[in-house]
Design an enzyme around this catalytic site. Structure first.
Site, short mmCIF file in Angstrom:
data_model
loop_
_atom_site.label_atom_id
_atom_site.label_comp_id
_atom_site.label_asym_id
_atom_site.label_seq_id
_atom_site.Cartn_x
_atom_site.Cartn_y
_atom_site.Cartn_z
N THR A 34 60.97 -27.07 34.72
CA THR A 34 62.02 -27.84 35.38
C THR A 34 61.36 -28.91 36.25
OG1 THR A 34 63.28 -25.81 35.48
CG2 THR A 34 64.03 -27.62 36.89
N GLU A 67 51.13 -25.26 30.28
CA GLU A 67 50.82 -26.69 30.35
C GLU A 67 49.35 -26.94 30.10
OE1 GLU A 67 52.58 -25.04 32.57
OE2 GLU A 67 54.51 -26.07 32.84
N ARG A 117 58.23 -33.53 40.66
CA ARG A 117 58.82 -32.38 41.35
C ARG A 117 57.86 -31.85 42.40
NH1 ARG A 117 59.74 -26.44 38.39
NH2 ARG A 117 59.07 -25.27 40.22
N ASN A 1009 64.89 -18.41 32.48
CA ASN A 1009 65.12 -19.16 33.71
C ASN A 1009 65.17 -20.67 33.49
OD1 ASN A 1009 65.47 -19.12 36.62
ND2 ASN A 1009 63.50 -20.17 36.68
#
Lengths: 1189, 329
Positions: A34, A67, A117, A1009
């Site tokens: 996210t 990642e 973020r 999630n």
């Protein structure tokens, strides 16, 4: 210059960037995080749909395990000559850092898109700021910043075009959520636009540099002090040339589209004295404010930073007006301990290096704003400009918060607003489940794509997964909208849930004369008297036009169920006058057809009916001149809460957290436990009611309740003396509790209404079989009797733990859970396991929780569910990261082991004063059962008393770790995304160490999630994000892989299939003196199931053999037995009876029936094969079938 | 021996039709049916629920939990293809037509007036030779009258008829107060044939677990009597075709149905029980019986024992009930 007509579309920033990235790529490696996940998901969906890139081929999309995996794969792909991209954010970007240096150092053209973020520090935050991108500014990547959805598309193109020529890789970033998730009307670049900026010879050059055995080279050498330094400097010319290339691309882009961008772009008065330097979406807010301020006679400007790296001092100075006297540099990040935030330091340096050009040198101040998506409004911008006017402005300031500790904050007036009068500003309060957001997304599309109006939508969600509140902010207007901040002056406000009026100050942000639409179960002639007084007063004072509709009834009548989206959307168009009435209705229907055609004509027709009926049932309310209601009674539970909860947590709950000053918050992210119990969300439409006459006191309902709202107690009859009139009790049935009373009590105010308790109840009425010992009944907010009963129930003392049989579901019901009222989805399949953990081991547990669902419902403010008992003991819980959780938990173990060892050394050192017998007992205590642990606790208390009386420094030191003498239970908890993918390496290592840790994998078989992306646990044939065409390969068999160690206790459990087995496995795992791994079947909303039937999925999973139950206990091997015990019987029913209960499997039968069939057949074979292997492994040790180990 | 018959205007090589069942779900089975000698095939039913309820459920699953929490705004990828169950069915009809030469009858099964009936057109376009409209409706609502129920049947039929040119047979249950009148009304509303009768699924209960068990039992030869009587009564009064279904398990059963007036007889349970190849056995038995009894063609015997043509017509009516009981005692 001719500007071709391009399509106007309404999309979000993620899609805007992904649109370009996909078309420029041949290999895309992805991993969800996210707020960037959408970009990867879109790439996968487009791949699945066969959409081609600019050169006519469908890019290859590969999900990786993390990642760091994604960037590794991309590095390899780039090195071998393809065009490649990825999408990430926050920790994900940080995991890429080593490779970013490599890719840049090797001068490899590539663009990575980042939805910027917050990086987790004292706490995780999913929201937006620049702390992630600023953490990679030293890697050698170029960094290009977009401020809006349009720019996210435009700059994606500029980056992809520039990197090929510059050979500098680019990070293209935009603000997480604010831009990545804002929906705006933009002009879509055509594929020809994209092509026209690229020189294909540069792509060819990239391919020619690639590694190939046809013309081999070596890259990635190890260098020595003699040449490394010079080699680093050898690339300077490329970095120096990069800004010029970007500007060239920007100029070419301007010729193409008419939109001129610059490396540093100045906007404002030509003779501005005061300038703000900023990058990201905040620049839009500053630009808008500059317009307003200059219109009122001020002389201000904004310098937008587009290309942050390489930072071109020359271009910066050129853009800055000569008139400038003072500059405020705003950073959306905090760099603790530095002499200033990064952009500020760059600006200071630029001016210093060019100081000769200035007389005098402009004053520069730096400030922080907008961390973790904190609002950044024109009022705040004005405060910054006001500060700049001062003789001695505050440096290193903050804006947007109240810093009463370091006094960094600037004051600003919330009354300052520059909203354009011709903009329609609409606010909608809804529930996640009622469809409000999707209706609003549709409205934006309708207006954006069918009118000349510009449109913007932004959506705010709360931190719960059940009963969550959404607030939609929509703007429509004739001019481009540059307002990346929330609406505080709405001229239309829709409240889609009647009970919000009691809980929130819904009308706070509506302006006078605005229109208020309320979904009300009461008609226009009755609603007034049901409104809270404050709402009545606001309606009168602000002279609001007030409309009601009973959307719930219309939804039920038209087959829409709980979804009132289309109904409320229709009402909005009917009364907001955004569009002419008939045109609006036609467009809604048109949009319904477009959106739902894929899902079937019936769905289209159902929505049409909802539109028509909505218009019939919408009524205006005649507003009386006077308010009539009484004052609202505040939440009584807060009165019992600790001061922090009363003063701070309560503000967050009532959506006023922005006003909390710095001084009120913990300095290091440490928060009190057990605060969910004060929130009382009252979100259930139905709650369970106990029929005591039918109850057999089995405790199954207590066991399965995911939110710990059903409890039971056995107690002395005297506690009934002062019980409320409706408090229910019956004689305890267990022989050992003869003469005692039993009560099963529901906390209705905390219940989510999932009804798992009713599903599991085995007792039925003999005369009316539909009635069970617990049944759902409609619930209306504020059933005071139930709340009083709950309060009385809590006041009754718990039965002493030693009198309860904690090794059975029946006995466990009396143990207080130390995990309660979490914000997990209603009917969550994970939380019953955590509750069990808390009951069995909570008072001595340390929990390391991987990031994921369990860390969110376990640790997301405002309130958290991990709790403590009356003695003040309970689970100590922490979340480190996603990828390191096993290691984090092992750290707990190492620490506790060492402390225990030191404590033993010290008590021996102090033996003469402590006493030999106590020392002996303390050091050699048998703590293998509850009684042993209880006794050791007593001994440690005695020891502490003795230590208190001693003066020796060793005694004082021992206090620091003496509690380690009491056995601690270390739990490492996480989902399959962690255990199977990103954390697998760590998990494997931790299990290999042989240390006594307990690993609980809450296996939902998908990244729940982040919205359902495939993990290696995802089964074959299931549709998931990143597996839009169905996963083609089988689920990884983690249990069997770990069995190869031989020393790891392993259990496969499914509480809905065999609850006692789950309890047994938890007890054995914890008792096992080495590493344990419990893999727990967890039904999940991401399976596409009705959560109230989740337990049936457990049963079907076990009966089909899909989820065999077993325990692998190495201790058995020491006794010469086979360590593997199969605890479920061989597959009895075909796999489809499990699979086709769930949408994740069923979906494929609708979209790709043949493939679904093929994959189901293979999955059935997987089940059979796995069963046979397990069966042969579990054969008695003397059997010839036993495999050699 | 001439076994040919005409049903719904379709020329059949014999009166045995495979009725709608899972057996017709694979192309291989269709080929086997044809090889075994079947006269026509009704493909398994496309249920209204598949078109409506399943899609609604799927849609609900796709939106459940969405737009609630910022990290998981959805849980599934947006379907790349159209999620429509009937596509598979329509494809199957298409494949059936390209696989077998015997007539292929598509079956639509539903109970309410709604958009689902538009699939009739898709089935026609896919090549179906006829349509069997199975109106599967249990009148449990205390507020609904018989007239309203009958009207619903007629409305569904009319809307289907308005969409297609191919013949439409209506498959109904026996539970009408005035069945004969109802059949007339169906004919007037455009039905090209009647299939008698639908076997409503009858649930069982589990007294151990105190629950209701929804499952389907195969028919027994005893089930034959109900359609036998009604076909006998209706034959000669209606222009439309009549097909018998339920309880046809042997050549004798099929011949009985034809003798009372059926244009075709449908086979289901017997094939599920004995396999597709059993068609050949029944056909052979029919031929043998007809030969032994001196019949030349199906046409010749059709309706020979209908109420109109039989020697004792009152035997099909209630008057006979008392006598039958007395005899039994």
């Amino acid at each position: 210059m001719t500007v071709p007509t391009r399509k106007q579309i309404t999309i979000d920033g993620n899609e805007a960037a992904a649109y370009v990235a996909y078309r420029f790529s041949e290999v895309i490696a992805i991993y969800p995080i996210t707020p960037s996940s959408t970009m990867g998901e879109l790439a996968d969906e487009w791949n699945s749909a066969g959409i081609k890139n600019l050169w006519g081929t469908v890019p290859l999309v590969q999900e990786m395990q993390s990642e760091s995996g994604a960037i590794g794969a991309i590095h390899g792909a780039l090195q071998t000559g393809v065009l490649s991209t990825t999408f990430t954010a926050s920790q994900g970007l940080l995991l890429m850092i080593p490779n970013l240096y490599k890719i840049a150092g090797e001068l490899t053209p590539a663009v990575f898109h980042v939805a910027a973020r917050t990086v987790a520090t004292h706490a995780l935050s999913i929201f937006g700021d620049h702390s992630d991108v600023m953490a990679v500014r030293a890697t050698g990547f170029a960094m290009l910043s977009s401020t809006s959805v349009q720019e996210a598309m435009d700059f994606a193109l500029i980056a992809h075009a520039a990197t090929l020529e510059a050979r500098i890789p680019f990070l293209h970033f935009f603000d997480g959520f604010r831009t990545s998730h804002e929906i705006a009307k933009i002009e879509q670049l055509t594929e020809d636009d994209l092509r026209s900026l690229v020189d294909e010879r540069l792509i060819q050059a990239h391919r020619e540099r690639a590694l190939s055995p046809e013309h081999p080279v070596v890259r990635g050498t190890a260098q020595n002090p003699d040449v490394f330094f010079q080699s680093r400097e050898a690339a300077n010319l490329f970095h120096q040339a990069c800004p010029g290339i970007v500007q060239k691309m920007m100029d070419k882009f301007a010729q193409l589209t008419g939109r001129q961008y610059d490396l540093f772009e100045y906007y404002g008065a030509a003779d501005a004295k005061h300038v703000v330097v900023i990058m990201g979406s905040g620049a839009e807010t500053v630009q808008e404010t500059v317009d307003a301020l200059n219109a009122s006679g001020e002389s201000t400007g904004v310098l937008k930073v587009r290309l942050y790296r390489p930072f071109s001092i020359e271009a910066f100075l050129e853009a800055l007006p000569n008139s400038v006297r003072s500059i405020a540099v705003l950073d959306r990040t905090k760099e603790a301990g530095s002499s200033g935030e990064p952009l500020y330091l760059d600006v200071v340096n630029a001016l210093f290096e060019a100081r000769a050009q200035f007389t005098p040198l402009p004053m520069v101040i730096g400030g922080r704003y907008g961390l973790s998506s904190r609002e950044f409004t024109p009022a705040m911008v004005k405060a910054v400009f006001d500060e700049l006017k001062k003789d001695s402005p505050k440096n290193h300031f903050t804006v947007g918060i109240t810093d009463d500790v370091s006094r960094t904050s600037l004051e600003y007036s919330e009354d300052f607003s520059i909203e354009s009068p011709d903009t329609v500003r609409a606010l909608f309060y809804g529930l996640g489940s009622d469809g409000t957001v999707s209706a609003n997304k549709s409205s934006i599309k309708i207006i954006g794509e069918n009118t000349r109006n510009f449109a913007q939508g932004y959506f705010v969600y709360d931190s719960k997964k059940s009963g969550s509140v959404t607030i939609s902010h929509l703007r429509f207007g004739p001019r481009p909208i540059r307002s990346p901040y929330l609406i505080t002056r709405a001229n239309f406000l829709g409240c889609h849930q009647f009970n919000f009026l009691d809980r929130y100050d819904v009308l706070k942000n509506i302006e006078s004369g605005g229109t208020f639409l309320l979904d009300s179960p009461f008609g226009a002639d009755q609603v007034w008297d049901h409104l809270p007084r404050k709402v009545q007063e606001t309606i009168i004072d602000k002279r609001l036009k007030f409309f009601v509709i009973d959307a719930g009834s219309v939804a039920r009548a038209t087959g829409m169920g709980g979804r009132i989206n289309t109904i409320m959307q229709t009402c909005f168009f009917a009364i907001s006058n955004v569009l002419p009435h008939s045109e609006a209705i036609a467009l809604i229907k048109d949009s319904i057809r477009k959106f739902y055609t894929k899902k079937g004509e019936e769905i289209v027709q159902m929505n049409y009916r909802a539109v028509d009926e909505a218009l019939v049932h919408l009524h205006e309310v005649r507003v009386p001149a006077q308010a009539s209601a009484g004052k609202k009674i505040p939440n009584a539970w807060f009165a019992q809460a600790p001061e922090f909860v009363q003063n701070v947590t309560s503000c967050m709950i009532s959506q006023c957290g922005d006003a909390i000053p710095v001084s009120a918050l913990p300095v290091d992210g440490t928060y009190p436990v057990g605060t969910t119990k004060f929130e009382k969300r009252n979100i259930a439409a139905e709650v369970p009611v106990w029929e005591k006459d039918l109850c057999i006191q089995c405790g199954k309902c207590v066991f399965v309740c995911p939110h710990s709202v059903i409890r039971s107690k056995v107690y002395e009859p005297k506690y009934l003396d002062d019980s409320p009139a409706t408090f229910k009790a019956m004689a305890a049935k267990d022989r050992e509790f003869q003469g005692l009373q039993y009560t099963l009590q529901v906390s209705v105010e905390d219940c989510t209404g999932c009804s798992l308790c009713v599903e599991v109840c085995p007792a039925r009425n003999k005369s009316e079989a539909r009635i069970k010992a617990i049944n759902m009944t409609p619930y209306t907010d504020g059933q005071n009797e139930d709340a009083k009963n709950w309060e009385h129930f809590l006041a009754i003392p718990d039965m002493a733990r030693e009198r309860l049989k904690t090794n059975s579901v029946r006995g466990l019901q009396g143990i207080r859970p130390l995990f309660e009222f979490s914000g997990a989805c209603a009917g969550c399949g994970e939380t019953p396991y955590l509750k069990l953990l808390s009951q069995l081991f909570g008072e001595r547990a340390l929990i390391a929780n991987a990031t994921g669902c369990s860390s969110i419902y376990g640790g997301n403010l405002p309130t958290t569910p991990w709790s403590k008992n009356d003695e003040g003991r309970g689970p100590a819980w922490a979340n480190s990261l996603f990828e390191d959780n096993a290691e984090f938990g092992l750290g707990f173990r190492l620490s506790i082991d060492k402390q225990k060892e030191m404590a033993a050394e010290y008590v021996k050192l102090l033996e003469s004063e402590i006493g030999t017998q106590l020392v002996e007992e303390l050091v050699n205590a048998d703590q293998s059962d509850e009684a042993g642990i209880f006794e050791q606790r007593q001994r440690v208390e005695l020891l502490k008393e003795k230590l208190n009386k001693m003066d020796r420094p060793e005694a004082k030191r021992l206090f620091g770790f003496v509690d380690a003498l009491v056995k601690k239970s270390i739990w490492i908890v996480g989902g399959d995304g962690w255990a199977y993918d990103i954390g697998f390496g760590g998990l494997d290592h931790v299990l290999s160490t042989g240390r006594d840790v307990n690993v609980l994998v809450l296996d939902t078989e998908v990244y729940s999630n982040t919205g359902g992306q495939m993990s290696k646990s995802t089964p074959r044939g299931a549709v998931a994000k990143f597996a839009a065409s169905g996963k083609t390969l089988a689920k990884k068999d983690l249990a069997r892989m770990m069995m190869t160690y031989g020393h790891v206790y392993i259990a496969s459990v499914a509480f809905g299939a065999k609850d006692e087995h789950t309890v047994q496995a938890f007890l054995e795992a914890e008792a096992y003196p080495g590493p344990s791994l419990i893999i727990a079947y967890s039904h999940c909303i991401a399976h596409g199931i009705d959560m109230k039937t989740g337990l049936q999925d457990h049963k079907a999973a076990v009966q089909t053999g899909y989820w065999p139950l077993f325990r692998y206990n190495p201790l058995l091997a020491y006794d010469g037995k086979n360590p593997l015990l199969l605890d479920s019987s061989e597959p009895k029913i075909p796999l489809h009876e499990y699979a086709y209960r769930q949408n994740r499997f069923k979906m494929l039968t609708k979209s790709k029936p043949q493939e679904a069939k093929r994959l189901l057949e293979l999955s059935q074979q997987d089940v059979q094969k796995r069963w046979k292997i397990l069966e042969s492994m579990a054969a008695p040790v003397d059997s010839p079938k036993t495999p050699t180990q | 021996m001439d076994l040919k018959t005409t049903y719904l205007g379709l020329k059949l090589r014999n009166p045995l039709i495979a009725s709608a069942s899972p057996l017709s779900g694979t192309v291989n089975n269709l080929r086997r049916m044809e090889d075994a000698g079947i006269g026509a095939i009704v493909i398994y039913s496309l249920f209204e629920e598949q078109i409506t309820k399943e899609l609604q459920e799927m849609n609900q699953h796709l939106v459940r939990g969405t737009e609630s929490y910022a990290e998981s705004l959805t849980y599934f990828p947006e379907p790349a293809d159209v999620l429509v169950e009937p596509e598979e069915y329509v494809d199957h009809i298409r494949q059936a037509k390209s696989t077998v030469d015997v007539p292929v009858i598509a079956s639509l099964n539903g109970h309410s007036e709604g958009g689902w009936v538009r699939y009739a057109k898709l089935l026609e376009d896919a090549g179906a030779d006829a349509l069997e409209l199975n109106i599967y409706f249990l009148a449990t609502d205390f507020a609904t009258t018989s007239e309203q129920i009958e009207q619903r049947y007629l409305n569904i039929l009319r809307s289907v008829k308005s969409m297609v040119k191919i013949p439409v047979a209506v498959k109904i249950g026996p539970y009408f107060s005035a069945l004969a009148h109802m059949t007339k009304r169906l004919e007037e509303a455009g039905a090209d044939g009647l299939v008698l009768f639908n076997r409503f699924y009858q649930p069982d209960i589990d007294i151990e677990n105190l629950s209701v068990i929804p499952n389907v039992l195969l028919s027994t030869p005893q089930a034959l009597r109900l359609p036998l009587r009604w076909i006998a009564i209706l034959h000669g009064h209606l222009k439309m075709s009549l097909a018998a279904t339920s309880g046809v398990h042997s050549a004798q059963d099929a011949l009985k149905m034809i003798m009372v007036g059926a244009d075709a007889t449908m086979l289901c349970s017997v094939l599920l029980k004995h396999g597709i190849d059993h068609v050949d056995v029944i056909l052979e038995d029919m031929r043998q019986w007809m030969q032994e009894h001196g019949y030349e063609s199906i046409q010749q015997m059709k309706g020979s024992l209908s109420q109109k043509s039989c020697p004792n017509p009152e035997a099909f009516e209630r008057a006979n009930y008392m006598r039958a009981l007395k005899t039994f005692i």
